[in-house]
Scaffold this active site. Structure first.
Site, PDB file in Angstrom:
ATOM      1  N   VAL A 158     -57.626 -32.391  -4.073  1.00 58.68           N
ATOM      2  CA  VAL A 158     -57.810 -33.209  -5.464  1.00 58.68           C
ATOM      3  C   VAL A 158     -58.178 -34.642  -5.123  1.00 58.68           C
ATOM      4  CG1 VAL A 158     -56.451 -34.333  -7.285  1.00 58.68           C
ATOM      5  CG2 VAL A 158     -55.898 -32.023  -6.569  1.00 58.68           C
ATOM      6  N   CYS A 159     -59.235 -35.113  -5.558  1.00 56.27           N
ATOM      7  CA  CYS A 159     -59.779 -36.628  -5.269  1.00 56.27           C
ATOM      8  C   CYS A 159     -59.610 -37.250  -6.407  1.00 56.27           C
ATOM      9  CB  CYS A 159     -61.154 -36.523  -4.802  1.00 56.27           C
ATOM     10  SG  CYS A 159     -61.956 -38.067  -4.315  1.00 56.27           S
ATOM     11  N   ILE A 160     -58.429 -38.142  -6.783  1.00 54.04           N
ATOM     12  CA  ILE A 160     -58.400 -38.975  -7.821  1.00 54.04           C
ATOM     13  C   ILE A 160     -57.956 -40.293  -7.268  1.00 54.04           C
ATOM     14  CG2 ILE A 160     -57.902 -37.435  -9.600  1.00 54.04           C
ATOM     15  CD1 ILE A 160     -54.910 -38.067  -9.484  1.00 54.04           C
ATOM     16  N   ASN A 205     -63.721 -33.425  -9.504  1.00 53.09           N
ATOM     17  CA  ASN A 205     -62.617 -34.049  -8.752  1.00 53.09           C
ATOM     18  C   ASN A 205     -61.620 -33.257  -7.931  1.00 53.09           C
ATOM     19  OD1 ASN A 205     -62.677 -35.607 -11.814  1.00 53.09           O
ATOM     20  ND2 ASN A 205     -63.633 -36.742 -10.026  1.00 53.09           N
TER      21      ASN A 205
END
Length: 168
Positions: A90-92, A83
């Site tokens: 950051v990819c959330i 993620n």
């Protein structure tokens, strides 16, 4: 010195996080006295399954529209994770703008809302470091290794922990 509503809120949230002893392992400060640019250090304890013992630097960049729009988070310390994009971003879900997902993967309720805060973001990031979401991978190689070679993934993460401590 910025006096917008966003700046006032961010000052209050930064002060709260700097004085809050309930969140161990998170340190926050400003980059060049800019309230919209935070430097963050995550000192991950052994509860963090893959990165326990690590010392990871990151940045939070808040937009002028905060808290209506989310900040961006980027690791400055290299980290290999499904993620986290290879460039450290950051990819959330909670860092995605509050709109319908054009790919239909996330519901609007999973995305950013003004009730989120820097604290909830960092707690969510620490959580996802222990429990990756490989269904929506930002780093496809990390997701594939996490699924297909868990021991290799753990070894690579442990090497990154040592590097974060300056041991390699």
């Amino acid at each position: 010195m910025a006096t917008s509503a966003a700046a006032i809120l961010l000052r209050r949230q930064l002060k709260q996080m700097q004085s809050d002893k309930d969140i161990p392992g998170i340190s926050c400060g400003l980059v060049d006295d800019n309230i919209f640019e935070w430097e963050v250090v995550l000192m991950l304890n052994d509860d963090c399954k893959y990165y326990g013992g690590g010392f990871f630097k990151a940045s939070l960049s808040f937009p002028e529209e905060y808290p209506l729009m989310p900040p961006k988070m980027k690791f400055e310390t290299p980290i290999f994770h499904p993620n986290v994009y290879p460039n450290g971003e950051v990819c959330i879900s909670i860092l995605h703008p509050p709109e319908e997902d054009k790919y239909g993967y996330e519901s609007a309720a999973e995305r950013w809302s003004p009730v989120q805060s820097p604290e909830t973001i960092l707690i969510s990031v620490i959580s996802v470091l222990s429990s990756p979401n490989d269904e929506s991978a930002a780093n496809v190689d990390a997701a594939k290794m996490w699924r297909d070679d868990p021991k290799g993934f753990r070894r690579k993460c442990q090497r990154m922990v040592r590097e974060s401590l300056g041991e390699e």
